[in-house]
Design an enzyme around this catalytic site. Structure first.
Site, PDB file in Angstrom:
ATOM      1  N   CYS A 267       0.814  -1.212   0.000  1.00 36.55           N
ATOM      2  CA  CYS A 267       0.000   0.000   0.000  1.00 36.55           C
ATOM      3  C   CYS A 267       0.854   1.272   0.000  1.00 36.55           C
ATOM      4  O   CYS A 267       1.511   1.550  -0.981  1.00 36.55           O
ATOM      5  CB  CYS A 267      -0.983  -0.050   1.168  1.00 36.55           C
ATOM      6  SG  CYS A 267      -2.373   1.094   1.008  1.00 36.55           S
TER       7      CYS A 267
ATOM      8  N   GLU B  45      -2.364  -9.256   3.700  1.00 37.60           N
ATOM      9  CA  GLU B  45      -2.551  -9.728   5.072  1.00 37.60           C
ATOM     10  C   GLU B  45      -4.026  -9.802   5.455  1.00 37.60           C
ATOM     11  O   GLU B  45      -4.387 -10.410   6.455  1.00 37.60           O
ATOM     12  CB  GLU B  45      -1.800  -8.814   6.054  1.00 37.60           C
ATOM     13  CG  GLU B  45      -2.530  -7.555   6.493  1.00 37.60           C
ATOM     14  CD  GLU B  45      -2.638  -6.502   5.396  1.00 37.60           C
ATOM     15  OE1 GLU B  45      -3.411  -5.546   5.573  1.00 37.60           O
ATOM     16  OE2 GLU B  45      -1.946  -6.639   4.372  1.00 37.60           O
TER      17      GLU B  45
ATOM     18  N   HIS C 161      -3.899  -5.415   0.032  1.00 38.45           N
ATOM     19  CA  HIS C 161      -3.533  -5.908   1.364  1.00 38.45           C
ATOM     20  C   HIS C 161      -3.545  -7.435   1.426  1.00 38.45           C
ATOM     21  O   HIS C 161      -4.584  -8.046   1.691  1.00 38.45           O
ATOM     22  CB  HIS C 161      -4.504  -5.350   2.412  1.00 38.45           C
ATOM     23  CG  HIS C 161      -4.300  -3.900   2.698  1.00 38.45           C
ATOM     24  ND1 HIS C 161      -3.496  -3.445   3.716  1.00 38.45           N
ATOM     25  CD2 HIS C 161      -4.763  -2.797   2.072  1.00 38.45           C
ATOM     26  CE1 HIS C 161      -3.484  -2.121   3.724  1.00 38.45           C
ATOM     27  NE2 HIS C 161      -4.250  -1.708   2.721  1.00 38.45           N
TER      28      HIS C 161
END
Length: 360
Positions: free
Chosen positions: A247, A334, A332
């Protein structure tokens, strides 16, 4: 109590106050996720913004504090169609109304959030005010809204001191520009010892510890504002340490290597954004939260090449750096959008570190 959302174009939405009753001016953005409102509220990337949830019912499963992505809430405000005041879930610990009050987050419910979203999509992201003052004066408020800019938010959200998550595997230095907890957790559960550093840590301090890898985290705001951080990333790029960036980290690495970034009309925020891996042709569902993107036309192909694109609007979603153990993504991995579609990128990072160690 009545509440009002006033946009800088003069549009006014009238609803009911939720959470804190303080008045706030902020950048108004929207998120299309159907679930995950607590993760949204605790994502540091929302610092300086008030979040509109497009899904019409928010709060129905309450708040489970284990799911928080940081220690506190970061958005300036919260805007919903309907707030569930009677949550039902076996993990629920508190209703969302209490969470908003505890974190001093003002909000508004009972407005047409999809109408609001259409305005933001057509006109672009704009500033707004959430207020409970029924005697508001548009002539006085609108100039203030137009003057507002999001500034200094990385300094606001980063950790103040470094800390370590113990592990017996590779040593990873994580630069915290507003890192979600699950980034460090994703590395830690793969055995990594993760040392989390404040955003403005000097590259020399990090490299002196001989890390096996470096993570550049997500974070809020305009990447071009982070001039000091970009200078340190240039030094990290010049090292041979494997780097994985997410990001804001992805944007900062691009800026550090000569590319440019630009502001998107209304950004990508949600858990349902399709991205294509250009190496395999596979499309993954990703979680995203960003208002800026890397300008592919400014890439030096001897430095970096596009690795992922957004299927919807063809914007850049990731870069592979030529001759370097560096790759970066805008989304993202994660998060659990797919729910595990892009978690393999952490495994790729692990392989990069092992390969570098084997060649050392």
């Amino acid at each position: 109590m009545k509440a009002f959302l006033i946009l800088e174009d003069g549009t006014v939405f009238t609803g009911t106050s939720i959470g804190s009753t303080k008045e706030v001016i902020s950048e108004i953005v929207f998120n299309t996720s159907m679930t995950g409102y607590l993760e949204v509220l605790t994502d540091p990337s929302y610092a300086g913004q008030a979040v509109t949830m497009t899904y019409p019912l928010i709060g129905n499963y309450g708040v489970c504090y284990e799911d928080m992505e940081s220690l506190k809430a970061w958005p300036d405000g919260f805007i919903v169609r309907e707030l569930s005041r009677m949550p039902s879930n076996f993990r629920e610990e508190d209703p969302i109304q209490k969470f908003l009050l505890d974190n001093d987050i003002p909000g508004i419910c009972g407005i047409d959030t999809r109408a609001l979203t259409k305005i933001l999509r057509e006109e672009g992201t704009m500033n707004g005010m959430i207020t409970t003052n029924e005697n508001y004066n548009l002539d006085e408020i609108i100039p203030r809204l137009k003057e507002y800019t999001v500034k200094g938010v990385v300094k606001k959200v980063t950790c103040k001191e470094k800390y370590v998550l113990e592990g017996k595997g590779p040593k990873v230095a994580l630069l915290d520009f507003g890192a979600k907890k699950n980034i460090a957790r994703s590395l830690n559960k793969r055995g990594c010892e993760v040392t989390v550093y404040p955003a403005f840590t000097k590259a020399e301090e990090i490299l002196a510890t001989n890390p096996d890898g470096i993570m550049l985290s997500n974070g809020p705001g305009d990447p071009k504002e982070c001039t000091e951080i970009i200078e340190e990333i240039k030094k990290l790029y010049a090292s041979n340490v494997p780097i994985f960036a997410i990001c804001l980290g992805h944007q900062l690495m691009a800026l550090a290597t000569g590319a440019d970034t630009y502001r998107l009309k209304y950004g990508h925020r949600g858990a349902n954004h399709p991205v294509k891996d250009l190496a395999t042709g596979k499309v993954y569902i990703s979680s995203q939260n960003h208002g800026y993107a890397v300008d592919e036309s400014t890439l030096n192909e001897s430095v970096a090449k596009s690795a992922f694109i957004n299927v919807n609007d063809k914007t850049n979603e990731g870069l592979a750096y030529v001759g370097k153990n560096i790759f970066t993504v805008q989304f993202h991995p994660e998060a659990c959008a797919g729910p595990q579609d892009t978690a393999y990128l952490f495994d790729r990072f692990m392989d990069m570190m092992k390969e570098e160690n084997a060649n050392a």
